[in-house]
Write an enzyme that holds these catalytic residues in place. Structure first.
Site, PDB file in Angstrom:
ATOM      1  N   ASP A  30       0.793  -1.276  -0.029  1.00 23.67           N
ATOM      2  CA  ASP A  30      -0.075   0.150   0.300  1.00 23.67           C
ATOM      3  C   ASP A  30       0.713   1.280  -0.034  1.00 23.67           C
ATOM      4  O   ASP A  30       2.153   1.055   0.264  1.00 23.67           O
ATOM      5  CB  ASP A  30      -0.785  -0.006   1.245  1.00 23.67           C
ATOM      6  CG  ASP A  30      -1.756   1.145   1.214  1.00 23.67           C
ATOM      7  OD1 ASP A  30      -2.399   1.448   0.168  1.00 23.67           O
ATOM      8  OD2 ASP A  30      -2.015   1.814   2.348  1.00 23.67           O
ATOM      9  N   MET A  31       0.352   2.407  -0.271  1.00 20.41           N
ATOM     10  CA  MET A  31       1.114   3.525  -0.235  1.00 20.41           C
ATOM     11  C   MET A  31       0.972   4.591   1.078  1.00 20.41           C
ATOM     12  O   MET A  31       1.728   4.599   1.879  1.00 20.41           O
ATOM     13  CB  MET A  31       0.928   4.305  -1.651  1.00 20.41           C
ATOM     14  CG  MET A  31       1.757   5.482  -1.635  1.00 20.41           C
ATOM     15  SD  MET A  31       1.489   6.526  -3.165  1.00 20.41           S
ATOM     16  CE  MET A  31       0.050   7.143  -2.934  1.00 20.41           C
TER      17      MET A  31
END
Length: 222
Positions: A12-13
């Site tokens: 994920d970011m």
């Protein structure tokens, strides 16, 4: 029996690679107050990890009929820019060391973020992280966002690996549920919210930071 070793890492970011969830949350809470709406942190947590379409729908419901989502979003964008400045979002602790370790072992790394793909690439390039990733997957590229599995299945495809051979790093419970639904193993590194006991029990590990993940690279990845 030897433990299963993974062949790709999926990240994920927001809230995991970049310390972006807090300034975004704070900007939205301030912007809604300016429009006369009380949006508290607990209510905002409902949208963390969601894609743009789901976030829009949920936030508009919280805003009510008298305030428009696009108006508040525009104001929040101004406040975010003021908060983070020209430097952009800060890189979270342990990220670079982990990505370097994975790169050194030849492990493909891909991003699976609810944020639109063009913005994912822009933020990571600005943070100096884009070069560590073999592919990017954004929330605008799938019909259903997290906690559905669609985004993670796309990421596995772009990594060139089966879901079973991908290890996902997530900060949100929505993301963890989506990864598990895709048949992947998950490591949660909580950011704004501690995962529930149910979510934690279904994960490979729950870590305080990605610093801790670095020590597991030799045993988790082939």
């Amino acid at each position: 029996m030897a433990p299963h070793r993974f062949r790709a890492a999926v990240f994920d970011m927001d809230g995991l690679l970049l310390d972006s969830e807090r300034p975004i949350r704070d900007a939205w809470m301030r912007a809604t107050r300016e429009f006369g709406v009380a949006l508290d942190a607990a209510a905002y947590l409902q949208v963390v990890g969601r894609n743009e379409a789901d976030s829009r729908r949920m936030l508009q419901a919280l805003l009510g009929a008298t305030v428009g989502y696009d108006e508040v979003r525009a104001r929040a964008a101004v406040l975010i820019a003021e908060a983070v400045g020209a430097g952009g979002y800060a890189v979270k602790a342990g990220v670079v060391a982990l990505l370097q370790a994975l790169h050194g072992r030849g492990v493909p790394c891909v991003v699976a973020s609810s944020t639109n793909r063009a913005e994912v690439e822009r933020r990571l390039a600005h943070a100096g992280l884009a070069g560590y990733f073999d592919a990017f997957s954004g929330g605008d590229e799938v019909r259903r966002g997290k906690p559905h599995p669609d985004l993670f299945l796309l990421a596995a495809q772009r990594a060139g690996q089966s879901p079973r051979d991908c290890l996902v790093f997530e900060d949100s419970e929505h993301g963890a549920r989506g990864a598990i639904a895709a048949g992947m193993s998950v490591v949660i590194v909580p950011d704004l919210k501690t995962p529930s006991e149910e979510a934690s029990s279904g994960c490979l590990a729950v870590l305080a930071s990605l610093h801790e993940a670095h020590t597991h690279v030799p045993t988790w990845f082939s």
